[in-house]
Enzyme design. Structure first.
Site, mmCIF file in Angstrom:
data_model
loop_
_atom_site.group_PDB
_atom_site.id
_atom_site.type_symbol
_atom_site.label_atom_id
_atom_site.label_comp_id
_atom_site.label_asym_id
_atom_site.label_seq_id
_atom_site.Cartn_x
_atom_site.Cartn_y
_atom_site.Cartn_z
ATOM 1 N N CYS A 1 2.318 0.798 -8.460
ATOM 2 C CA CYS A 1 3.364 1.397 -7.627
ATOM 3 C C CYS A 1 4.650 1.614 -8.408
ATOM 4 C CB CYS A 1 3.619 0.542 -6.393
ATOM 5 S SG CYS A 1 4.009 -1.181 -6.754
ATOM 6 N N GLU B 1 5.605 -3.314 1.297
ATOM 7 C CA GLU B 1 5.745 -3.034 -0.133
ATOM 8 C C GLU B 1 4.975 -1.749 -0.410
ATOM 9 O OE1 GLU B 1 6.813 -2.680 -3.622
ATOM 10 O OE2 GLU B 1 7.517 -4.515 -2.669
ATOM 11 N N GLY C 1 0.819 -1.205 0.000
ATOM 12 C CA GLY C 1 0.000 0.000 0.000
ATOM 13 C C GLY C 1 0.849 1.249 0.000
ATOM 14 N N SER C 2 0.287 2.322 0.520
ATOM 15 C CA SER C 2 0.942 3.628 0.462
ATOM 16 C C SER C 2 2.087 3.724 1.455
ATOM 17 C CB SER C 2 -0.071 4.736 0.749
ATOM 18 O OG SER C 2 -0.444 4.725 2.118
ATOM 19 N N ALA C 3 3.016 4.640 1.164
ATOM 20 C CA ALA C 3 4.145 4.863 2.065
ATOM 21 C C ALA C 3 3.673 5.403 3.407
ATOM 22 C CB ALA C 3 5.146 5.819 1.422
ATOM 23 N N ASN C 4 2.683 6.276 3.411
ATOM 24 C CA ASN C 4 2.206 6.851 4.667
ATOM 25 C C ASN C 4 1.689 5.774 5.611
ATOM 26 O OD1 ASN C 4 2.858 9.450 3.883
ATOM 27 N ND2 ASN C 4 0.809 9.935 3.131
ATOM 28 N N THR C 5 0.876 4.862 5.090
ATOM 29 C CA THR C 5 0.367 3.782 5.933
ATOM 30 C C THR C 5 1.491 2.847 6.343
ATOM 31 O OG1 THR C 5 -1.782 3.897 4.823
ATOM 32 C CG2 THR C 5 -1.308 1.911 6.080
ATOM 33 N N GLY C 6 2.411 2.569 5.429
ATOM 34 C CA GLY C 6 3.543 1.724 5.756
ATOM 35 C C GLY C 6 4.393 2.295 6.875
#
EC number: 1.2.1.71
Length: 492
Positions: free
Chosen positions: A277, A243, A220-225
């Site tokens: 992505c 990822e 998913g997104s970098a922010n959530t990661g």
């Protein structure tokens, strides 16, 4: 009943969720989210199922997974339509996703043996063995852009390794998640081995906060990661595979065939409506007349890309984005770049209100300072011109992300230089950024991941290594270490 927990379909106790086709607005699916208690229930079911599942032979687990592959093949048309209708992508592209899901089975079986199987080395007094053991209960967070294929890339190797799973699809693709889960049910998975919980942020937070969780696999997104990384930072005993996205550069250096290079660029930037992505977000184009001609041709061909509905005939190259909100976010990002001084070459346009049909956008940012290093997840390509190849590499690496990078050039020497200096997990030469090999790892560095690449390397994070020194008998060594005395003499 849209949750699958411990072998039963049950009704969620959380908020009602309705999923509509992002282009037509047609209601496709509705159900209630899993609340925190149901997430706990799913975890208990997975924990109870783990010992028996892990003790099965690999061949027995493989048989279940291969039955799932057969069900995918037999239900390919139906699953293709579900994914296409829910995501907005054209039928042809959804079909390629289901094909990738089917192919993932054989690839994952082979990867298990190559990456995490058993090895034995004979020694003069015994043997050294390497085995791999499953972690236990894993959570899998699925994304919306490939709601079948990408979760499948975690679930299949995790099950083969002997783990049990709690799967939360994206809140934007609950129907696809449920459809895949029903195929797993038909494949004969024992109760509790794979559990499905639907929901958004609250369900996800409850899942990631579970104490009795051995790992979390996220796409998913970098922010959530980053949020997940902070949440689990004090728990090194839990495996975390992230990822995430990228602000990916595509370098167009020397071009022998302009149309071929334009085709590669469109495949890199605009396939899946820019919702991959690995999509090219930054086009780095060599200054000069050839670059000018390439850019003019790119704009002209991109202008002809008309998004359409999933079942339109003739089929469109791109469909809608995942939601009207997602499409509007791309338009807003373009407007902000233009306000900073960007020169619009092709303006993105919403074809009609209350839909996610968005035409591609191209904007030149050469000489503009302070451009945000962020991933715009949609069909928006930013262009910078450069004078030297060394400058192009510096520009390519000028990002906190590190997922994919590509070069269009006839010169092998320049690609070799890029291989040495690029900071990206995927570096392609005269191939689209969105292309990847199933027999290679898939992942990036920096804000794109945490060194747990998926695809061929997914087996690595689904099991832990156990090393053993073994001998079938025990004898006293002929030569003892200094200071050891095993004589019969009694010491007084």
């Amino acid at each position: 009943m849209t949750l699958w927990i411990n072998g039963d379909w049950i009704t969620g106790q959380g908020a009602l969720r309705v999923r509509r086709n992002p282009v037509s607005g047609e209601v496709l699916w509705q159900g209630n989210d899993a609340d925190a208690a149901q997430v706990e229930q799913a975890c208990r079911a997975a924990r109870a199922a783990f010992p028996r599942w892990a003790r099965l032979s690999f061949a027995e687990r493989q048989a279940v997974v291969e039955r799932f592959a057969g069900l995918l093949e037999r239900n390919k048309g139906e699953l293709t339509a579900i994914i296409a209708r829910e995501t907005g992508k054209p039928r042809w592209e959804a079909a390629t996703e289901v094909t990738a899901m089917i192919n993932k089975i054989a690839i994952s079986i082979k990867a298990y043996h190559v990456r995490t199987g058993e090895q034995r080395s004979e020694m003069p007094d015994g043997a050294a063995s390497l085995r791999h053991r499953p972690h236990g209960v894993l959570a899998v967070f699925g994304p919306y852009n490939f709601p079948g294929h990408l979760p499948n890339g975690h679930i299949v190797p995790a099950l083969l390794a002997g783990n049990t799973i709690i799967f939360k699809p994206s809140e934007l693709t609950p129907w696809s998640g449920e459809a895949v889960m029903r195929l797993w049910q038909q494949a004969g998975l024992p109760p509790g081995v794979l559990n499905l919980v639907q929901g958004g942020r609250e369900t996800g937070q409850a899942l990631s906060a579970l104490e009795d969780l051995d790992g979390l696999l996220f796409t998913g997104s970098a922010n959530t990661g980053y949020q997940l990384r902070r949440q689990l930072s004090g728990q090194p005993e839990k495996i975390l595979a992230l990822e995430m996205g990228g602000n990916n550069p595509l370098i167009i250096d020397e071009v022998a065939d302009i149309d071929a290079a334009v085709h590669l660029t469109i495949q890199s930037a605009f396939v899946t409506a820019g919702q991959r992505c690995t999509c090219a977000r930054r086009l780095l184009l060599k200054s000069g007349a050839q670059g000018d001609a390439f850019l003019a041709r790119l704009v002209a061909v991109s202008q002809r890309l008309t998004p359409g509905n999933w079942d339109d005939e003739p089929q469109p190259f791109i469909g809608g984005l995942i939601s009207e909100q997602a499409a509007q976010q791309v338009v807003t990002a373009w407007q902000q770049l233009e306000a900073m001084g960007g020169r619009t070459l092709l303006a993105p346009r919403l074809l009609q209100s209350e839909t996610s049909l968005l035409t591609p956008g191209i904007i030149e940012m050469t000489g503009v300072a302070g451009v945000p290093d962020e991933e715009v997840f949609g069909p928006l390509l930013r262009v910078w011109r450069y004078d030297s190849f060394e400058e192009a590499i510096l520009m390519a690496n000028n990002t906190r992300f590190g997922l994919s990078c590509g070069l269009v050039s006839p010169e092998r020497e320049k690609f070799d230089q890029l291989l040495l200096e690029a900071r990206a997990g995927i570096v392609n030469w005269n191939k689209p950024l969105t292309g990847a090999a199933s027999t290679a790892p898939f992942g990036g560095i920096g804000a794109s991941g945490n060194h747990r690449p998926s695809a061929w390397y997914a087996a690595d994070y689904c099991a832990w290594p156990m090393a053993s020194l073994e001998s079938d008998s025990l004898t006293l060594p002929a030569t003892l270490n200094p200071g050891l005395d095993f004589s019969d003499e009694v010491v007084r």
